[in-house]
Design an enzyme around this catalytic site. Structure first.
Site, PDB file in Angstrom:
ATOM      1  N   ASN A  86       1.112  -1.216   0.161  1.00 18.18           N
ATOM      2  CA  ASN A  86      -0.014  -0.133   0.164  1.00 18.18           C
ATOM      3  C   ASN A  86       0.643   1.299  -0.024  1.00 18.18           C
ATOM      4  O   ASN A  86       1.228   1.399   0.756  1.00 18.18           O
ATOM      5  CB  ASN A  86      -0.737  -0.441   1.248  1.00 18.18           C
ATOM      6  CG  ASN A  86      -2.166   0.518   0.915  1.00 18.18           C
ATOM      7  OD1 ASN A  86      -1.399   1.809   1.095  1.00 18.18           O
ATOM      8  ND2 ASN A  86      -3.118   1.259   1.593  1.00 18.18           N
ATOM      9  N   GLU A 115      -3.436   2.164  -2.931  1.00 18.06           N
ATOM     10  CA  GLU A 115      -3.753   3.675  -2.829  1.00 18.06           C
ATOM     11  C   GLU A 115      -3.012   4.172  -3.269  1.00 18.06           C
ATOM     12  O   GLU A 115      -2.144   5.379  -2.887  1.00 18.06           O
ATOM     13  CB  GLU A 115      -3.856   3.500  -0.979  1.00 18.06           C
ATOM     14  CG  GLU A 115      -5.240   3.277   0.536  1.00 18.06           C
ATOM     15  CD  GLU A 115      -4.451   4.255   1.506  1.00 18.06           C
ATOM     16  OE1 GLU A 115      -5.232   5.639   0.697  1.00 18.06           O
ATOM     17  OE2 GLU A 115      -4.459   4.027   1.762  1.00 18.06           O
ATOM     18  N   ASP A 145      -4.677  -4.894   0.818  1.00 21.48           N
ATOM     19  CA  ASP A 145      -4.408  -4.269   2.230  1.00 21.48           C
ATOM     20  C   ASP A 145      -6.234  -4.945   2.259  1.00 21.48           C
ATOM     21  O   ASP A 145      -6.761  -3.708   1.759  1.00 21.48           O
ATOM     22  CB  ASP A 145      -4.664  -2.784   2.064  1.00 21.48           C
ATOM     23  CG  ASP A 145      -4.934  -1.671   3.622  1.00 21.48           C
ATOM     24  OD1 ASP A 145      -5.193  -2.588   4.148  1.00 21.48           O
ATOM     25  OD2 ASP A 145      -4.578  -0.835   3.412  1.00 21.48           O
ATOM     26  N   ASN A 174      -7.225  -4.347   5.346  1.00 19.39           N
ATOM     27  CA  ASN A 174      -8.001  -3.494   6.795  1.00 19.39           C
ATOM     28  C   ASN A 174      -8.857  -4.573   7.624  1.00 19.39           C
ATOM     29  O   ASN A 174      -9.827  -4.039   7.945  1.00 19.39           O
ATOM     30  CB  ASN A 174      -9.231  -2.363   5.279  1.00 19.39           C
ATOM     31  CG  ASN A 174      -8.790  -1.115   6.022  1.00 19.39           C
ATOM     32  OD1 ASN A 174      -7.678  -1.005   6.302  1.00 19.39           O
ATOM     33  ND2 ASN A 174      -8.597  -0.592   4.763  1.00 19.39           N
ATOM     34  N   ASP A 212      -1.574  -6.107   5.919  1.00 19.15           N
ATOM     35  CA  ASP A 212      -1.752  -6.309   4.735  1.00 19.15           C
ATOM     36  C   ASP A 212      -1.939  -8.308   4.875  1.00 19.15           C
ATOM     37  O   ASP A 212      -0.144  -8.344   5.296  1.00 19.15           O
ATOM     38  CB  ASP A 212      -0.483  -5.965   4.484  1.00 19.15           C
ATOM     39  CG  ASP A 212      -0.977  -3.885   3.826  1.00 19.15           C
ATOM     40  OD1 ASP A 212      -1.114  -3.976   3.547  1.00 19.15           O
ATOM     41  OD2 ASP A 212      -0.554  -3.660   5.702  1.00 19.15           O
ATOM     42  N   ASP A 248       2.636   4.616   5.223  1.00 15.69           N
ATOM     43  CA  ASP A 248       2.200   4.441   6.564  1.00 15.69           C
ATOM     44  C   ASP A 248       2.295   2.346   6.279  1.00 15.69           C
ATOM     45  O   ASP A 248       2.435   1.794   7.702  1.00 15.69           O
ATOM     46  CB  ASP A 248       1.568   4.893   7.334  1.00 15.69           C
ATOM     47  CG  ASP A 248      -0.032   4.760   6.362  1.00 15.69           C
ATOM     48  OD1 ASP A 248      -0.475   4.322   5.550  1.00 15.69           O
ATOM     49  OD2 ASP A 248      -0.349   5.774   6.940  1.00 15.69           O
ATOM     50  N   HIS A 249       2.659   1.834   5.541  1.00 11.79           N
ATOM     51  CA  HIS A 249       2.897   0.674   5.311  1.00 11.79           C
ATOM     52  C   HIS A 249       4.216   0.302   4.588  1.00 11.79           C
ATOM     53  O   HIS A 249       4.764   0.452   4.375  1.00 11.79           O
ATOM     54  CB  HIS A 249       1.688  -0.421   4.372  1.00 11.79           C
ATOM     55  CG  HIS A 249       0.377   0.206   4.791  1.00 11.79           C
ATOM     56  ND1 HIS A 249      -0.735  -0.820   4.684  1.00 11.79           N
ATOM     57  CD2 HIS A 249      -0.359   1.190   4.204  1.00 11.79           C
ATOM     58  CE1 HIS A 249      -1.818  -0.282   4.978  1.00 11.79           C
ATOM     59  NE2 HIS A 249      -2.385   1.050   4.748  1.00 11.79           N
TER      60      HIS A 249
END
Length: 270
Positions: free
Chosen positions: A13, A40, A153, A155, A224, A253-254
């Site tokens: 991501n 993303e 991802d 989530n 993930d 942030d991943h």
């Protein structure tokens, strides 16, 4: 019988491909994955950096969306043909969250599952509807006679072992019982959660927020995931997370998460 070649399949991501392109290209050079699912993108189709990726040795298919969402698949040294553009089951859903192609002999579904916050509410309801659609489509892939993978991802924090602090996320959509149950039901179709298969009970995270040096302190989440159908699971060799990418300045942030598998034998004509 698997061939002697190993393939590396990864999900990342990027949290904005325009901003993270230098990080992505550096990681592609260092890690040399054969197949990559990106999430993303936060970019239109026209803004996708296809030229830079081709220069790096990767073919690509993508589904962009202005400012939000967006998914792509990359294949090292191959031109890609997209086989599915969007998750089936809701013709009115215009969010760019699913893409599918056959790459290096493997059916690859790249996904960006809805976050679902705030919950309860319409966003969480959409998350659960999307997961139900994913379940229906995943059933068509899990039993294929050739390798298939769903990665991206999700989530979803599957268990308490996948979060640094359960209290901090008790009310978060990522670890609500309904989301966890939906993820468990997906695995029950016959998919193997590759990171958990390799790491067992050991801690492994793929996401660290930008607060209080959480990345540096390794206070993260595992959201993930790389799910292998039984044919591909038998070829699983190793898995990991390239946390060093997350520790770079102005990083997503991943971090990229990956598996290595024995490559399928090339198909031959009778």
């Amino acid at each position: 019988m698997a061939s002697g070649k190993t393939l590396k399949l990864a999900t990342y991501n990027v949290n904005g491909i325009a901003t993270r392109l230098p990080h992505l290209l550096e990681w592609l050079r260092e890690a040399q994955p054969d197949v990559v699912a990106l999430q993303e993108l936060k970019a239109t189709d026209e803004a996708f950096p296809v030229g830079a990726l081709e220069d790096a040795g990767y073919g690509a298919v993508w589904q962009g969306q202005r400012s939000w969402n967006g998914v792509a698949l990359l294949g090292r040294g191959v031109a890609l043909t997209e086989s599915r553009h969007g998750l089936p089951g809701d013709a009115k859903d215009d969010q760019s969250r699913y893409i599918e192609a056959a790459i290096h002999g493997i059916v690859v579904g790249g996904l960006y599952l809805p976050n679902g916050n705030p919950q309860p509410g319409p966003k969480f309801d959409y998350k659960l509807r999307w997961m139900a659609r994913l379940h229906r489509h995943a059933r068509t892939l899990v039993g294929l006679p050739h390798p298939a993978i769903l990665m991206g991802d999700f989530n979803v924090i599957p268990t308490d072992a996948d979060v640094y602090d359960t209290k901090a996320f008790r009310k978060d959509a990522l670890m609500q019982p309904a989301a966890r149950e939906a993820y468990a039901a997906l695995l029950a179709q016959g998919w193997t959660d590759a990171l958990r298969e390799v790491f067992g009970d050991r801690q492994v995270y793929t996401f660290w927020d930008y607060f209080r040096n959480h990345a540096e302190r390794d206070r993260g989440l595992r959201i993930d995931h790389l799910l292998l159908n039984p044919v591909l699971a038998r070829r699983l060799k190793s898995a990991g997370v390239d946390r060093w990418v997350r520790l770079k300045e102005k990083a997503s942030d991943h971090a990229p998460a990956w598996v290595e598998v024995s490559a399928p034998e090339p198909r031959t004509r009778e």
